[in-house]
Design an enzyme around this catalytic site. Sequence first.
Site, PDB file in Angstrom:
ATOM      1  N   ASN A 142       2.097  -8.576   0.165  1.00 35.00           N
ATOM      2  CA  ASN A 142       1.490  -9.086   0.178  1.00 35.00           C
ATOM      3  C   ASN A 142       1.597 -11.147   0.954  1.00 35.00           C
ATOM      4  O   ASN A 142       2.546 -10.821  -0.250  1.00 35.00           O
ATOM      5  CB  ASN A 142       0.148  -9.962  -1.105  1.00 35.00           C
ATOM      6  CG  ASN A 142      -0.877  -7.948  -1.023  1.00 35.00           C
ATOM      7  OD1 ASN A 142      -1.118  -8.399  -0.573  1.00 35.00           O
ATOM      8  ND2 ASN A 142      -0.715  -7.067  -2.430  1.00 35.00           N
ATOM      9  N   CYS A 183       1.235  -1.148   0.022  1.00 34.27           N
ATOM     10  CA  CYS A 183       0.630  -0.305   0.354  1.00 34.27           C
ATOM     11  C   CYS A 183       0.881   0.978  -0.095  1.00 34.27           C
ATOM     12  O   CYS A 183       1.835   1.276   1.058  1.00 34.27           O
ATOM     13  CB  CYS A 183      -0.759   0.015   1.125  1.00 34.27           C
ATOM     14  SG  CYS A 183      -1.990   2.003   1.392  1.00 34.27           S
TER      15      CYS A 183
END
Lengths: 317, 317
Positions: free
Chosen positions: B249, B240
Amino acid sequence: MTTDVLISEVGPRDGLQSVKATMPTAHKLAWIDGLHAAGLREIEVGSFVPARLLPQMADVAEVVRHALTRPGLTVMALVPNVRGAEAALASGVHKLTLPVSASEAHSLANVRKTRAQMVDEVRAVVALRRASAPKVRVEAGLSTAFGCTLQGPVPEDDVVRLAVALAEAGADEIGLSDTTGMANPAQVRRLFRRVRAEIGERTGAAHLHNTRGLGLANCLAAHDAGVRTFDSSQGGLGGCPYAPGASGNVVTEDLVFMFEAMGVRTGVDLDRLMAAREALRAGLPGEPLYGMTPEAGLTRGFTYADGRVPAAMKGTA
Amino acid sequence: MTTDVLISEVGPRDGLQSVKATMPTAHKLAWIDGLHAAGLREIEVGSFVPARLLPQMADVAEVVRHALTRPGLTVMALVPNVRGAEAALASGVHKLTLPVSASEAHSLANVRKTRAQMVDEVRAVVALRRASAPKVRVEAGLSTAFGCTLQGPVPEDDVVRLAVALAEAGADEIGLSDTTGMANPAQVRRLFRRVRAEIGERTGAAHLHNTRGLGLANCLAAHDAGVRTFDSSQGGLGGCPYAPGASGNVVTEDLVFMFEAMGVRTGVDLDRLMAAREALRAGLPGEPLYGMTPEAGLTRGFTYADGRVPAAMKGTA
């Protein structure tokens, strides 16, 4: 300090015997001092094996002698057999660990003995300890407990039967090792629960690898199954030279971060552990060190399980 | 094929919007085809956001159009607001996801709206969906649910309250996201259980990061808490940009390996997933890809949860 789990640092033995370079003795002592200063209270400082087989461990008696001066530290060493145990006991270690393979193929490759012969070896070491140093603890670590790259799957019944045989032979603790990085969390829970049902409080450490990234998930699973001692290695150093494709112990830094974030007290200070990491780096220049927490740093709002704020975070939390 | 969990691949959206390069459309389509061929049955293929903000997503309508031709695939897209939802519904997607920050500070930084305004936005998207495409599912993903690098700790009560508000606003699924890599397994279990107790089957995906190496341990914890949908990204691509220090992730390859090894059926074929990884690599030359299972390879004796032997292992198991 009260802790909920014991992190047993194996880097100075498992890590240093797996790398090509030999760490100079002075650096080993500085690294062990750093680990102790970070709050680690059990360290496997070396192996009592012939120096021609593992030249990295030639100074083990000197390393033990130094480690014994650290207050509150349980000084541990690996011994493959009775002869190694004699030397280790003479050096004054607090705890011995013997590797016993759950896979017959790995046993023959690793120590050139059958599993049954290794159980006899443990029995002989227990007798030796009883005679000469009754306070010393004897651990047997069941390697390839979760699978073997030489043999393939290892029947869980074999692991349970060996754990019982080792308890009967007098081992104080029987740990389970994922030597080849094949364990999964469902298996870790199931096998530790089965072993605990048979040998109760003699169930020892979880020694888990991060070969396929499952190291911390497997530690979590072991914790769920009641395990309270975890082997790990600073920087993830280590593996097993006789298990092709295997590499990477669970990283101490990440393991401590996980437990402390969960509210499980390890007694380890992460800022000081980072200082020990620099001592490791200085002693093994160029060797890759692993660890996600050292890469990412601590996170805003992180506190230790006991509520302390890490030095690096003060003023930001 | 019957599966026990749904792996929702977010790489083409979350991953590609986080890297500097823009993957050419033809490569995106080839990668998505590869992911579908590997058995992934839900893919977040892009974001409906202004191309001047995220040029990587300028071709999202074309990507959706292609993905809709893949049989059995749920085609998903991120929309930040009603305007994005209008474009997404016009493109024919099966499922929308809206990011709603649990942290007010992150909400303002990420979408320049308060949390309450975002709940209203979700309500408006649900109304739009009802009027124009009633079969489309609407997911709200609660970002920074486990902590925020801008705000620090995020009260669990805030997360539970927002999940209830979003369910009342009509969202079909409410997921929890560890946007900033701050989650720990104890927290993941506790928070998913609390949310499930309030909104039951509307509890959606676990979207967890591997910033400090805890990604798979947190997925295991979410699975323990009853979660059956897991977001992940091939090669761990993504993060992000508005959460300093956040990256990574959970790696799809490692997540699939963990579940299948545990006996939890994902429907994903690891050999074919490796082929998709090559398609990703071809479309983003020079971009680092993560994953321990791709590095180590499968292990002798590994079988899928349904007993199949991977093609790469045949003859060795």
